[in-house]
Design an enzyme around this catalytic site. Structure first.
Site, PDB file in Angstrom:
ATOM      1  N   THR A 104       0.817  -1.222   0.000  1.00 21.38           N
ATOM      2  CA  THR A 104       0.000   0.000   0.000  1.00 21.38           C
ATOM      3  C   THR A 104       0.850   1.272   0.000  1.00 21.38           C
ATOM      4  O   THR A 104       0.308   2.366  -0.070  1.00 21.38           O
ATOM      5  CB  THR A 104      -0.934   0.023   1.229  1.00 21.38           C
ATOM      6  OG1 THR A 104      -0.115  -0.010   2.395  1.00 21.38           O
ATOM      7  CG2 THR A 104      -1.877  -1.159   1.208  1.00 21.38           C
ATOM      8  N   CYS A 127      17.422   4.478  -4.689  1.00 28.61           N
ATOM      9  CA  CYS A 127      16.901   5.065  -5.926  1.00 28.61           C
ATOM     10  C   CYS A 127      17.886   6.002  -6.617  1.00 28.61           C
ATOM     11  O   CYS A 127      17.879   6.135  -7.841  1.00 28.61           O
ATOM     12  CB  CYS A 127      15.584   5.793  -5.653  1.00 28.61           C
ATOM     13  SG  CYS A 127      15.681   7.054  -4.386  1.00 28.61           S
ATOM     14  N   GLU A 171      20.919   9.393   2.895  1.00 28.54           N
ATOM     15  CA  GLU A 171      21.055   9.237   1.449  1.00 28.54           C
ATOM     16  C   GLU A 171      22.510   9.274   0.982  1.00 28.54           C
ATOM     17  O   GLU A 171      22.934   8.449   0.173  1.00 28.54           O
ATOM     18  CB  GLU A 171      20.266  10.358   0.746  1.00 28.54           C
ATOM     19  CG  GLU A 171      20.075  10.153  -0.738  1.00 28.54           C
ATOM     20  CD  GLU A 171      18.963   9.170  -1.039  1.00 28.54           C
ATOM     21  OE1 GLU A 171      18.363   8.626  -0.087  1.00 28.54           O
ATOM     22  OE2 GLU A 171      18.696   8.942  -2.235  1.00 28.54           O
ATOM     23  N   HIS A 178      14.846  11.675 -10.446  1.00 24.87           N
ATOM     24  CA  HIS A 178      16.016  12.264  -9.796  1.00 24.87           C
ATOM     25  C   HIS A 178      17.003  12.733 -10.862  1.00 24.87           C
ATOM     26  O   HIS A 178      17.326  11.994 -11.788  1.00 24.87           O
ATOM     27  CB  HIS A 178      16.716  11.227  -8.909  1.00 24.87           C
ATOM     28  CG  HIS A 178      15.957  10.877  -7.667  1.00 24.87           C
ATOM     29  ND1 HIS A 178      14.821  11.533  -7.263  1.00 24.87           N
ATOM     30  CD2 HIS A 178      16.199   9.930  -6.706  1.00 24.87           C
ATOM     31  CE1 HIS A 178      14.388  11.016  -6.115  1.00 24.87           C
ATOM     32  NE2 HIS A 178      15.191  10.039  -5.776  1.00 24.87           N
TER      33      HIS A 178
END
Lengths: 351, 351, 351, 351
Positions: free
Chosen positions: D11, D147, D200, D240
């Site tokens: 979800t 990512c 990140e 990105h």
């Protein structure tokens, strides 16, 4: 055997949209693209790299022609020309024998020019005969409405037919692509709303009345209801949202009206025209829909369906409130106009 | 000698705005800031680095208290608490003897709670006497309106007084800060409009009727006109825009109405209260104003004036259309509430 | 007795910023504003309603003059002219006896034109003498840097002085106001990043070397380190962010360097010039700062301080990484240039 | 005969992307979707109306299962679980015999877990044998990268192979969808840039070294070059952008390198796997490309190609600068992971 078409002013924002939607079209083949400052350039170079739309290599490689009747040869021309250019050039093309389908504004309200949304008033094409006779033209001119009026008139059609619109008070939240390119400066719209779009409210308050009017052989008797428009530019790229408070002649049964909207189909659906969406109007029942980003490309032909939601009673039993989203460059421009051309083709106007 | 005040729920978006507007306030001195999860933290650490507002070092260094009457001591408490917390906690504070001025929604429509904009209905403070008597409270509770209703009621006041409002059809374009922090996810609002804000339309359709109603000693007789609200969330940070179609009892003379709006002054202006803007309503005559970014901080006290423009006739002579911008966190929240507190102070309610 | 100043090209984005910053300036009085298409118009009408900046009524009421030496009389002219106009007009003004302080690019790198940030290289003003002699001018020309180079050179100054910059690899995230008005079309920048700004990288890679160079009487010996710039346009209105990877001659002690940055003061601070910020460089230690929206107006003179954060080691002990925000229209344009004029005034160049 | 697959944490933002990309997949059939708070709900209700993605009716109608091995039966599970949940749950699934392909971060850098981009290091899947042996698992766990690291490692592969990467200094401009939903509050990102994304930079600086490392039977020998990452959140929704300054072992011939990038193909292309884009890397030569909005969905499988441009020399002949765009939810999440599953299927790991 496809019909040949030309795109006038093909390097503008809407022109590029035409080039994309007409790539690999089953009925039409683009044979010319015209421009002004870009004449002589390869079309692909003229439009540069500012779009993510797919355009067929054949069109990308075309050389841009000047926008003059003698420079092109086509069964039909699409005109998303700027206002001033459209005003003078479109009649020249029609006089020279071209069938002109225009998305530009200057001739829309002329009494002998059909202003058409194929699902709403296809019978208005009957004016063409009178127009040719009156003006002595071999060609003709058909117009499609303003980008904001397009979705609105489409939505009002089944409402007017079922309960009679008496007054519509419409507030719009319009995307920046409606102003073309370069259009709205980013400094004017980031973190901002501008409550004014030049000339827009006048168009929204008059065009639907012509489209929802009755064809009387050599003229259109405009619909009689009242229209108020308050137009706003908001920080969205594509897709106009409109919220309307509508007063009606008859009592409104909301579930019944929702069914009318959902079941609405027009001539393009019956003829199964290539650009006709399965459902011209899609009703969303989630309480926070429609949303511009999520619904502007809804439906079987992306951008051709109007998505409506929050359909609810107004202050009296003879009123309804609702919000809808319509893609300003597709249903509000290139898509509607191509759909008119498809209808003209089906009716033998392009022979 | 400044009065001591506490800010309940001081770490939220509106709470931070209070802390800033009350820094170096001429009448009030912040003596406590309360929170829930941040209890025991230094206030500066609790609010982190997400605001550019200036807050006095004294407040930044305070330790966050729990939101309980027994934890604080102050002449007045400001409450921008979340709805559920406000519902249960505010009456406890009032019962314990605190003067509570609340920006939260749960008690606004209770018959014995004054819902006040100082320029609109200062006489409603007369309910306090009745409220104390009826509830047996030493303290009391005064409410300020919803952020969208605040600017609307202020603007409707001089219109209602001069030509009589019969119906107002309002469409809003609201900034994301109206939803607090973290509030609206960026994915939901970049390049998008959401035509729904939970509970908002109900508030906008009822609160102005109470504020524009008449004080009858122990109750408010609500104004009788009809209100329709259609609320939209747009990609702006601060400042709610509203476009209204207003039907009136009398014929509207537009220049005359513009003068009424421009000349409108209220009790706060006459008393020269610290947070009272010189002009509560500023009329912009440029055709593309007001704009959210350019007008949300207009006026002598930034964010406290409503800026209105595009004032023009509606579809009949007994109607007017207009668009206005009001700062949702100042006139729509912290600013209005502080102005109420200043008025209470002037009237001796804080002794 | 204030010195009289004129603003050339006063109707552009930066010109308007000058008009605002020079309203009620303690040393300067605006006596003329010039334009091209707007000549003869009231200045207030020429700039329309697109700004929220405050401009003194005296300037708003001025009539726009043509940009010609014979049309104005002033002790100094500020020039934010477009590149082509600046190229030909600025020397004409200097030859005609005007002191010209220019924010435009064409003359910045000419060997006898001082390119100055008052905190960085005030001694470069010594070139004026040589410039006048060589060119036979009564007036003179002083330039200020590109909006991106301005903040960068200011930040590099204390680093170069303490540990010696050998190489700076800079990536920028620039606001749309850097492109002027109308500038970047909104369709190009909503939900987008453009990794290219025409001519920008060349300026960022050369101008700092001139400013950090040594004054040698009749020339500047440019600094020798290497500069790489990769420039991006992002969806922000004002405030350029830059992230830099810097290699140094000496080992970098991070706390020591942070202290150097924090303690950095220049001639404008020592002279207490009106537009000099208390701290030219503000170090933010929160891990998620600086942020464009929160920090672009930081400091005692809004927009004049560079806010830096995330100061941390690079891949070797002789390197440092950091991110900073600098207001492109203030420190990067009007503010820097006014500060140069204040310094010229103090040094007697305007007598 | 399709293999059965389950989506854990279906979800969330990435989970929904899986559900869409696996609708009508030629090799896989979704047999279960799991969640936490939404257990027992219809999947369509659990995800609400916040996405425009198409998901097959069969999946929309599924009931959400708890995320427990005993609740589902499938040949393979995809895991876009939140970090903490992934940490504890994924090993349980693998131990219980499931083949787990995870997009979550906690196990990526474990020595016996292959971290794979099919075009870059398919041979690392050889670790699976060792992992099973060492951990005594019937199932296994394969990870895909962060990512931002995904597009970067894919791009570095042909560069490293041809001229040897020695150092990469990378600056990122990341879309808000990288933070999931609700993720970044709109107030934090409208008209703003945040130069910090928790955790990140550490991932971007380490994961590519593992992926570009050498498989040594029971371990990976990481690549030796240096990585610097400076990460920024910008106001874009998806896609990105990264700008890199790369130092190399060998001299760089720019046209030659452009050809290497353009011609690059991997195992998925040779096997013609369903989710493999025709060209993993697309080189754009327009000087203002790639752009986030125009290029994030480029290529034959939308979102699976990295689009690179502005390929140019750095400060020395052994360096190159470039900018690229990669879709963070497709190549950076669901797409990469599905491609790994397709490769596993082809190699017989799902029997």
């Amino acid at each position: 055997m496809k019909k040949s078409v030309a795109i006038l002013g093909a390097t503008g924002m809407v022109g590029i949209r035409y080039a994309s939607m007409l790539s690999d079209h089953p009925l039409f083949r683009v044979v010319a693209v015209t421009g002004s400052e870009s004449v002589g350039k390869r079309y692909g170079d003229a439009i540069g790299s500012r779009t993510g739309l797919r355009i067929s290599p054949e069109v990308v490689e075309m050389v841009v022609s000047p926008t003059r009747p003698e420079s092109i040869d086509a069964d039909l021309v699409f005109s998303p020309l700027p206002t001033e250019a459209a005003k003078s050039l479109e009649p020249k093309f029609a006089k020279a024998g071209f069938r002109v389908v225009t998305d530009a504004s200057p001739h829309r309200m002329e009494p002998d020019v059909p202003l058409v949304i194929p699902e709403v008033n296809p019978e208005h094409l009957g004016l063409i005969k009178w127009q040719r006779k009156k003006r002595g033209w071999k060609g003709f001119m058909v117009a499609t409405p303003n980008c904001t009026a397009a979705g609105l008139a489409l939505l009002l059609k089944p409402i007017h037919d079922s309960v009679g619109v008496e007054r519509a008070i419409v507030t719009t939240l319009q995307a920046v692509s409606g102003a073309g390119y370069p259009g709205v400066p980013s400094l004017d719209v980031i973190d901002n709303v501008i409550p004014f779009i030049k000339g827009e409210e006048e168009k929204v308050e008059t065009e639907p009345l012509k489209m929802l009017g009755d064809f009387r052989g050599n003229r259109i008797e405009h619909a009689k209801f009242q229209m108020s428009a308050m137009c706003h530019r908001v920080p969205t790229t594509d897709g106009h949202m409109e919220s309307a408070y509508i007063e009606t002649r008859d009592q409104v049964d909301i579930p019944g009206l929702v069914k009318e909207l959902t079941d609405f189909r027009g001539v393009p659906q019956r003829l199964n025209l290539p650009t006709a969406p399965g459902r011209p109007i899609i009703v969303q029942d989630a309480q926070d829909r429609p949303q511009v980003k999520l619904d502007r490309e809804a439906g079987s032909v992306p951008g051709m369906s109007v998505v409506v939601g929050r359909v609810r009673r107004g202050l009296t039993s003879k009123s309804v409130r609702l919000t809808f989203v319509s893609h300003n460059l597709v249903r509000g421009a290139a898509g509607s106009t191509i759909l008119v051309a498809e209808l003209l083709h089906h009716r033998g106007f392009l022979e």
